[in-house]
Write an enzyme that holds these catalytic residues in place. Structure first.
Site, PDB file in Angstrom:
ATOM      1  CG  ASP A   1      -4.289  -1.230   3.729  1.00  0.00           C
ATOM      2  OD1 ASP A   1      -4.485  -1.445   4.933  1.00  0.00           O
ATOM      3  OD2 ASP A   1      -3.295  -0.615   3.297  1.00  0.00           O
TER       4      ASP A   1
ATOM      5  CG  ASP B   1      -1.662   2.432   6.533  1.00  0.00           C
ATOM      6  OD1 ASP B   1      -2.490   1.835   5.819  1.00  0.00           O
ATOM      7  OD2 ASP B   1      -1.547   3.668   6.543  1.00  0.00           O
TER       8      ASP B   1
ATOM      9  CG  ASP C   1      -1.608   1.194   1.532  1.00  0.00           C
ATOM     10  OD1 ASP C   1      -2.371   1.571   0.642  1.00  0.00           O
ATOM     11  OD2 ASP C   1      -1.446   1.786   2.604  1.00  0.00           O
TER      12      ASP C   1
HETATM   13  P1  ADP Z   1      -3.600   4.535  -0.080  1.00  0.00           P
HETATM   14  O1  ADP Z   1      -4.095   3.412  -0.890  1.00  0.00           O
HETATM   15  O2  ADP Z   1      -2.495   5.262  -0.767  1.00  0.00           O
HETATM   16  O3  ADP Z   1      -3.200   4.136   1.314  1.00  0.00           O
HETATM   17  P2  ADP Z   1      -6.278   5.399   0.650  1.00  0.00           P
HETATM   18  O4  ADP Z   1      -7.003   4.256   0.038  1.00  0.00           O
HETATM   19  O5  ADP Z   1      -6.221   5.465   2.125  1.00  0.00           O
HETATM   20  O6  ADP Z   1      -4.802   5.590   0.040  1.00  0.00           O
HETATM   21  O7  ADP Z   1      -6.950   6.742   0.142  1.00  0.00           O
HETATM   22  C1  ADP Z   1      -7.117   6.957  -1.246  1.00  0.00           C
HETATM   23  C2  ADP Z   1      -7.457   8.381  -1.573  1.00  0.00           C
HETATM   24  O8  ADP Z   1      -8.730   8.690  -1.044  1.00  0.00           O
HETATM   25  C3  ADP Z   1      -6.507   9.384  -0.990  1.00  0.00           C
HETATM   26  O9  ADP Z   1      -5.401   9.603  -1.810  1.00  0.00           O
HETATM   27  C4  ADP Z   1      -7.415  10.614  -0.880  1.00  0.00           C
HETATM   28  O10 ADP Z   1      -7.478  11.266  -2.123  1.00  0.00           O
HETATM   29  C5  ADP Z   1      -8.766  10.032  -0.587  1.00  0.00           C
HETATM   30  N1  ADP Z   1      -9.062  10.011   0.857  1.00  0.00           N
HETATM   31  C6  ADP Z   1      -9.150   8.940   1.653  1.00  0.00           C
HETATM   32  N2  ADP Z   1      -9.444   9.289   2.915  1.00  0.00           N
HETATM   33  C7  ADP Z   1      -9.500  10.629   2.938  1.00  0.00           C
HETATM   34  C8  ADP Z   1      -9.750  11.612   3.949  1.00  0.00           C
HETATM   35  N3  ADP Z   1      -9.967  11.288   5.221  1.00  0.00           N
HETATM   36  N4  ADP Z   1      -9.756  12.905   3.577  1.00  0.00           N
HETATM   37  C9  ADP Z   1      -9.524  13.240   2.310  1.00  0.00           C
HETATM   38  N5  ADP Z   1      -9.283  12.391   1.321  1.00  0.00           N
HETATM   39  C10 ADP Z   1      -9.266  11.098   1.610  1.00  0.00           C
HETATM   40 MG    MG Z   2      -3.144   3.371   3.264  1.00  0.00          MG
END
Ligand code: ADP
Ligand code: MG
Length: 638
Positions: free
Chosen positions: A536, A532, A335
């Site tokens: 996921d 983390d 991730d």
């Molecule tokens: P990653 O797969 O890189 O860990 P996430 O799945 O957690 O990322 O989040 C994907 C996208 O969703 C982020 O890049 C952001 O654009 C949006 N996002 C997720 N949670 C939030 C939040 N709490 N506030 C704003 N944007 C969010």
């Molecule tokens: Mg993440």
């Protein structure tokens, strides 16, 4: 050594001394002088029976008790039958007597058993020493006085004081004081960390230089220490396939060996007129050699050592089966946010639109994000210098992988990525700046966006390189973030494949496809997912092996994962793989060595070449060597 082992050892020493005296008397011919022939033979029998019974009465009792329980074929049974048989050869007066061997087999068997119990105890103890992180007390302010209480009695919100040299009893945030904190017991990291007001500290670490006042954030049951102790305690129950194979193997092996020994003792004299005493002795020797204790004890001990060794460098493996899987990792999927990047974003630009000012934009975003655990949320809250007013927030809903939907000051607010904006049909547009973009809309009107940038963890590139050196074939990064950000990170780190703009369920689908690709390429290779747990956790359970970031990761991730990295450094993955491979190598060395020697001596015994003494060495010697080898699994360089 515990009390029971000391008594056991003393008993063996007494038996050894009596055995030596018996040997001397036997060889001086005194018995013949005193008792004549054949009286000397019975005198000899009594002489050797004494040390035999002192050393082995418990083995005989256990064998008898197990027969009573219907579990006939265990090592106690093998030893009892073989030694009683050696003594029983006295009934064939015209052959060499084998009383000395009968007693010796039992004596050395007990020496080996004692050694085993000592080795198991020692490795248990060193694991529990390593894990000696359980705090005994917490200092809490009660009525203006500092009192020592059980950590269980402290509740979140309480303030505790940790003096220099004391162990931090509960997770919390420093509100006063500054100090160095030694995290070595948890992470294996030898450099102490600085703790100032605002720093989060985790239980189990040792406070080194100054007194700290900490506001407790979690009850003791949920604090890091309790969670780790629970993980380690449960680890021993999850058996590796190799390990359960050995248990099953012993179950079939022992009766087969007893059968072969019986055939060996009975058939040649009965059908071919061979000498009874000679073939009975061969059958008995065969039984002594066949005892599979080296295998049965050293394989679990090796896994135990591997888990202990990994925990010393801050890698918690939840069971020996995971060590086995990890050794075969071929695809490693990451991730991005919080795993390869630090997850502490800094705001690089704020572009307000329409009637909104930059301050409005940040204030609205910070309020919307005020309850989220996402690393993005924490960063927005840090960037916002004003105070969060809970009265202004009427409703908050997290849309996983997209952002936040909230009602603030009676306005419908959306904070998130392009997908979230598109869902709401807001009139939004992209930004030419590189970075993760947080779009904000209020009552369907586009209010602008906040550009935030994340930093790649300092050891992330090294982590990928180390995996490649360890022979991992494919590295993949999955992220919910924008494709350009994802591409940039992947290129910087040297990751093979990237999939961006994924929702949590898309990540599961991607991992399923990668699992199929892995199976098609090499069914023995395994897929590891590292995350983390923010958005996921489902993927952690779906992968062959789930690896979670422990310090920053969510509780759900630590629950769902099979391996937890206490200090969040991705470079630990390659080290975990190398510990796993070393453990598996030791396991197989022991299996091959123990079975090889065993088989060779079995053949020699059947042919009448190996005598009882050799059988004793094959049994005790192999067990001791295998145990020593198993304990190597625990040596992991810090
Ligand atoms: P990653 O797969 O890189 O860990 P996430 O799945 O957690 O990322 O989040 C994907 C996208 O969703 C982020 O890049 C952001 O654009 C949006 N996002 C997720 N949670 C939030 C939040 N709490 N506030 C704003 N944007 C969010
Ligand atoms: Mg993440």
């Amino acid at each position: 050594m515990n009390k029971k082992q000391t008594r056991w050892r003393n008993r063996i020493i007494v038996a050894l001394v009596l055995f030596a005296i018996a040997l001397i008397i036997e060889n001086t011919g005194l018995l013949e002088a005193w008792f004549g022939t054949p009286g000397d033979l019975y005198a000899e029998l009594v002489l050797f029976l004494i040390p035999y019974l002192i050393a082995g009465y418990d083995v005989l009792l256990k064998a008898a008790r197990n027969i009573g329980h219907g579990q006939v074929f265990d090592e106690n049974f093998l030893m009892s039958v073989a030694t009683i048989g050696a003594f029983a050869l006295v009934l064939f007066p015209d052959t060499e007597p084998h009383m000395a061997e009968g007693a010796a087999v039992m004596l050395f068997y007990q020496v080996g058993e004692l050694f085993q119990s000592y080795a198991v105890g020692k490795s248990r103890k060193s694991i529990s020493d390593m894990m000696d992180i359980a705090p005994e007390f917490a200092n809490v302010m009660r009525d203006g006085q500092l009192v020592q209480v059980d950590p269980y009695e402290v509740s979140p919100g309480d303030e505790i004081v940790i003096k220099p040299g004391e162990r931090i009893p509960l997770d919390g945030v420093v509100i006063d004081g500054e100090s160095q904190v030694d995290t070595a017991a948890l992470t294996g990291e030898s450099v102490p960390r600085q703790a100032d007001p605002g720093t989060e500290v985790i239980s189990g670490c040792v406070n080194l230089t100054g007194a700290l006042t900490v506001r407790v954030s979690k009850p003791y049951e949920d604090s890091t220490v309790s969670r780790i102790l629970e993980l380690v305690e449960n680890a021993a129950d999850k058996k590796a396939r190799t390990e359960s194979f050995i248990t099953r193997f012993a179950r079939y092996y022992t009766p087969i060996v007893v059968g072969v020994a019986a055939v060996l003792a009975i058939i040649p004299p009965l059908l071919f007129g061979q000498d009874w005493a000679d073939w009975i002795l061969r059958g008995l020797t065969f039984l002594v050699v066949s005892c599979p204790c080296a295998l049965v004890i050293s394989v679990p001990l090796s896994f135990f050592g591997g888990i202990g060794g990994a925990s010393r460098i801050g890698i918690l493996v939840k069971g020996s089966n995971y060590l086995e899987t990890l050794a075969h990792a071929d695809t490693v999927v990451f991730d991005k946010t919080g795993t390869l990047t630090s997850g502490t974003f800094s705001v690089t630009a704020i572009h307000a639109e329409g009637s909104f000012t930059e301050d409005d934009l940040l204030a609205v975003a910070a309020h919307a994000e005020s309850l989220s655990n996402h690393p993005i949320a924490a960063s927005v809250r840090t960037a916002y210098t004003g105070a969060i007013d809970p009265e202004r927030i009427q409703k908050v809903e997290e849309v996983s992988g997209k952002g936040i939907r909230a009602v603030i000051d009676e306005h419908e607010v959306l904070v998130g990525n392009g997908k979230l904006m598109a869902d709401a049909h807001a009139d939004w547009h992209d930004c030419e700046l590189a970075g993760t973009i947080l779009h904000v809309s209020v009552d369907g009107e586009y209010a602008g966006h906040i550009v935030i940038a994340d930093m790649v963890k300092p050891d992330a590139a090294e982590a990928i390189a180390a995996l490649r050196r360890a022979g991992v074939r494919k590295t993949v990064m999955l992220t919910g973030d924008r494709a350009d950000v994802a591409q940039a990170v992947a290129a910087q780190l040297g990751i093979d494949e990237v999939r961006a703009e994924l929702l949590p369920q898309d990540k599961v689908a991607q991992v399923e496809a990668l699992l199929e690709a892995q199976a098609a390429h090499d069914p023995k290779g395994k897929l590891a997912f590292v995350g983390d747990g923010i958005n996921d956790a489902p993927v952690l359970t779906r992968a062959d092996i789930g690896i979670a970031m422990g310090a920053m990761g969510s509780d759900a991730a630590i629950e769902a994962a099979d391996v937890v990295l206490m200090d969040d450094r991705p470079s630990q993955i390659a080290r975990a793989i190398s510990v796993a491979r070393k453990t598996m190598a030791i396991v197989w060395q022991n299996i091959i060595f123990a079975l090889g020697v065993k088989f060779a001596v079995l053949v020699l015994a059947a042919l009448g070449i190996a005598n009882m003494w050799m059988a004793v060495f094959a049994d005790v010697g192999v067990a001791v060597l295998a145990i020593l080898n198993a304990m190597r699994a625990m040596n992991v360089r810090k």
